[in-house]
Motif scaffolding. Structure first.
Motif, PDB file in Angstrom:
ATOM      1  N   PRO A 198      16.641  -4.623  15.440  1.00 36.67           N
ATOM      2  CA  PRO A 198      17.632  -3.561  15.609  1.00 36.67           C
ATOM      3  C   PRO A 198      17.560  -2.444  14.565  1.00 36.67           C
ATOM      4  O   PRO A 198      18.120  -1.381  14.780  1.00 36.67           O
ATOM      5  CB  PRO A 198      18.974  -4.287  15.533  1.00 36.67           C
ATOM      6  CG  PRO A 198      18.699  -5.581  14.883  1.00 36.67           C
ATOM      7  CD  PRO A 198      17.262  -5.909  15.127  1.00 36.67           C
ATOM      8  N   GLU A 199      16.877  -2.657  13.439  1.00 32.14           N
ATOM      9  CA  GLU A 199      16.763  -1.613  12.421  1.00 32.14           C
ATOM     10  C   GLU A 199      15.509  -0.781  12.658  1.00 32.14           C
ATOM     11  O   GLU A 199      14.475  -1.297  13.071  1.00 32.14           O
ATOM     12  CB  GLU A 199      16.702  -2.215  11.005  1.00 32.14           C
ATOM     13  CG  GLU A 199      18.006  -2.821  10.536  1.00 32.14           C
ATOM     14  CD  GLU A 199      18.177  -4.249  10.995  1.00 32.14           C
ATOM     15  OE1 GLU A 199      17.176  -4.868  11.416  1.00 32.14           O
ATOM     16  OE2 GLU A 199      19.308  -4.745  10.968  1.00 32.14           O
ATOM     17  N   THR A 200      15.579   0.496  12.347  1.00 34.11           N
ATOM     18  CA  THR A 200      14.432   1.394  12.481  1.00 34.11           C
ATOM     19  C   THR A 200      13.412   1.108  11.392  1.00 34.11           C
ATOM     20  O   THR A 200      13.768   0.885  10.238  1.00 34.11           O
ATOM     21  CB  THR A 200      14.906   2.862  12.404  1.00 34.11           C
ATOM     22  OG1 THR A 200      15.825   3.100  13.467  1.00 34.11           O
ATOM     23  CG2 THR A 200      13.739   3.827  12.513  1.00 34.11           C
ATOM     24  N   ASP A 201      12.139   1.126  11.755  1.00 29.00           N
ATOM     25  CA  ASP A 201      11.031   0.906  10.827  1.00 29.00           C
ATOM     26  C   ASP A 201      10.199   2.188  10.784  1.00 29.00           C
ATOM     27  O   ASP A 201       9.767   2.690  11.814  1.00 29.00           O
ATOM     28  CB  ASP A 201      10.174  -0.268  11.320  1.00 29.00           C
ATOM     29  CG  ASP A 201       9.045  -0.631  10.362  1.00 29.00           C
ATOM     30  OD1 ASP A 201       8.991  -0.064   9.257  1.00 29.00           O
ATOM     31  OD2 ASP A 201       8.225  -1.476  10.729  1.00 29.00           O
ATOM     32  N   ARG A 202      10.001   2.728   9.585  1.00 26.41           N
ATOM     33  CA  ARG A 202       9.141   3.916   9.440  1.00 26.41           C
ATOM     34  C   ARG A 202       7.732   3.416   9.135  1.00 26.41           C
ATOM     35  O   ARG A 202       7.495   2.814   8.092  1.00 26.41           O
ATOM     36  CB  ARG A 202       9.658   4.805   8.314  1.00 26.41           C
ATOM     37  CG  ARG A 202      11.000   5.437   8.639  1.00 26.41           C
ATOM     38  CD  ARG A 202      11.594   6.134   7.432  1.00 26.41           C
ATOM     39  NE  ARG A 202      10.664   7.010   6.772  1.00 26.41           N
ATOM     40  CZ  ARG A 202      10.718   8.343   6.808  1.00 26.41           C
ATOM     41  NH1 ARG A 202      11.694   8.929   7.456  1.00 26.41           N
ATOM     42  NH2 ARG A 202       9.841   9.078   6.184  1.00 26.41           N
ATOM     43  N   VAL A 203       6.806   3.662  10.050  1.00 27.48           N
ATOM     44  CA  VAL A 203       5.436   3.168   9.917  1.00 27.48           C
ATOM     45  C   VAL A 203       4.499   4.328   9.608  1.00 27.48           C
ATOM     46  O   VAL A 203       4.722   5.460  10.028  1.00 27.48           O
ATOM     47  CB  VAL A 203       4.981   2.416  11.192  1.00 27.48           C
ATOM     48  CG1 VAL A 203       5.750   1.131  11.352  1.00 27.48           C
ATOM     49  CG2 VAL A 203       5.142   3.266  12.433  1.00 27.48           C
ATOM     50  N   ARG A 204       3.433   4.026   8.838  1.00 26.16           N
ATOM     51  CA  ARG A 204       2.398   5.009   8.495  1.00 26.16           C
ATOM     52  C   ARG A 204       1.042   4.352   8.620  1.00 26.16           C
ATOM     53  O   ARG A 204       0.856   3.210   8.220  1.00 26.16           O
ATOM     54  CB  ARG A 204       2.557   5.490   7.053  1.00 26.16           C
ATOM     55  CG  ARG A 204       3.781   6.310   6.806  1.00 26.16           C
ATOM     56  CD  ARG A 204       3.845   6.765   5.370  1.00 26.16           C
ATOM     57  NE  ARG A 204       2.841   7.797   5.165  1.00 26.16           N
ATOM     58  CZ  ARG A 204       2.661   8.433   4.017  1.00 26.16           C
ATOM     59  NH1 ARG A 204       3.387   8.130   2.976  1.00 26.16           N
ATOM     60  NH2 ARG A 204       1.737   9.350   3.915  1.00 26.16           N
ATOM     61  N   LEU A 205       0.082   5.082   9.157  1.00 26.01           N
ATOM     62  CA  LEU A 205      -1.291   4.603   9.267  1.00 26.01           C
ATOM     63  C   LEU A 205      -2.086   5.111   8.072  1.00 26.01           C
ATOM     64  O   LEU A 205      -2.007   6.284   7.715  1.00 26.01           O
ATOM     65  CB  LEU A 205      -1.930   5.110  10.566  1.00 26.01           C
ATOM     66  CG  LEU A 205      -3.401   4.749  10.774  1.00 26.01           C
ATOM     67  CD1 LEU A 205      -3.573   3.236  10.897  1.00 26.01           C
ATOM     68  CD2 LEU A 205      -3.944   5.452  12.012  1.00 26.01           C
ATOM     69  N   HIS A 206      -2.848   4.208   7.463  1.00 25.99           N
ATOM     70  CA  HIS A 206      -3.706   4.543   6.324  1.00 25.99           C
ATOM     71  C   HIS A 206      -5.141   4.193   6.707  1.00 25.99           C
ATOM     72  O   HIS A 206      -5.417   3.064   7.123  1.00 25.99           O
ATOM     73  CB  HIS A 206      -3.287   3.764   5.078  1.00 25.99           C
ATOM     74  CG  HIS A 206      -1.839   3.924   4.755  1.00 25.99           C
ATOM     75  ND1 HIS A 206      -1.352   4.986   4.035  1.00 25.99           N
ATOM     76  CD2 HIS A 206      -0.766   3.154   5.071  1.00 25.99           C
ATOM     77  CE1 HIS A 206      -0.040   4.863   3.908  1.00 25.99           C
ATOM     78  NE2 HIS A 206       0.331   3.749   4.531  1.00 25.99           N
ATOM     79  N   VAL A 207      -6.040   5.148   6.556  1.00 26.09           N
ATOM     80  CA  VAL A 207      -7.450   4.947   6.905  1.00 26.09           C
ATOM     81  C   VAL A 207      -8.293   5.249   5.672  1.00 26.09           C
ATOM     82  O   VAL A 207      -8.185   6.332   5.088  1.00 26.09           O
ATOM     83  CB  VAL A 207      -7.876   5.862   8.073  1.00 26.09           C
ATOM     84  CG1 VAL A 207      -9.344   5.645   8.407  1.00 26.09           C
ATOM     85  CG2 VAL A 207      -7.002   5.634   9.290  1.00 26.09           C
TER      86      VAL A 207
END
Length: 108
Positions: free
Chosen positions: A57-66
């Motif tokens: 139920p909580e928002t997750d801020r995701v980031r892609l690292h390459v």
């Protein structure tokens, strides 16, 4: 010096009863709520695609690292994307040549 029975009983009671708010030996500590989107990352040549699904139920801020393989190739960190409850988001990144590694970071 001899202690009376009443004094010994009072001392035993102080040692046996934990202060208010303290967990006794039989109580379990509260479990942390689960958090974080589940992400699948794939590499095809020099392109990276990640799909992240958030079942919580909580928002997750995701980031892609390459991280690129060649020393002269610039590594990529995507902008944060909010994965709301029951939402799937797509993250992309690429290198000019080969990809060394790719991962997704999470932030509450």
């Amino acid at each position: 010096m001899r202690l009376s029975g009443a004094v010994l009983a009072a001392l035993a009671l102080l040692v046996a009863v934990p202060p208010s708010g303290a967990a006794s030996l039989g109580e379990a500590a509260p479990k942390p709520r689960p958090f974080g989107a589940e992400c699948r990352t794939g590499v095809a040549g020099s392109a990276v695609i990640a799909y992240c699904h958030n079942p919580y139920p909580e928002t997750d801020r995701v980031r892609l690292h390459v991280e690129c393989d060649q020393w002269w190739d610039i590594d990529v960190d995507s902008a944060p994307v909010e994965a709301g409850p029951a939402q799937t988001v797509r993250l992309t990144g690429r290198c000019w040549k080969e990809v060394r590694s790719a991962w997704v970071s999470h932030q509450k």
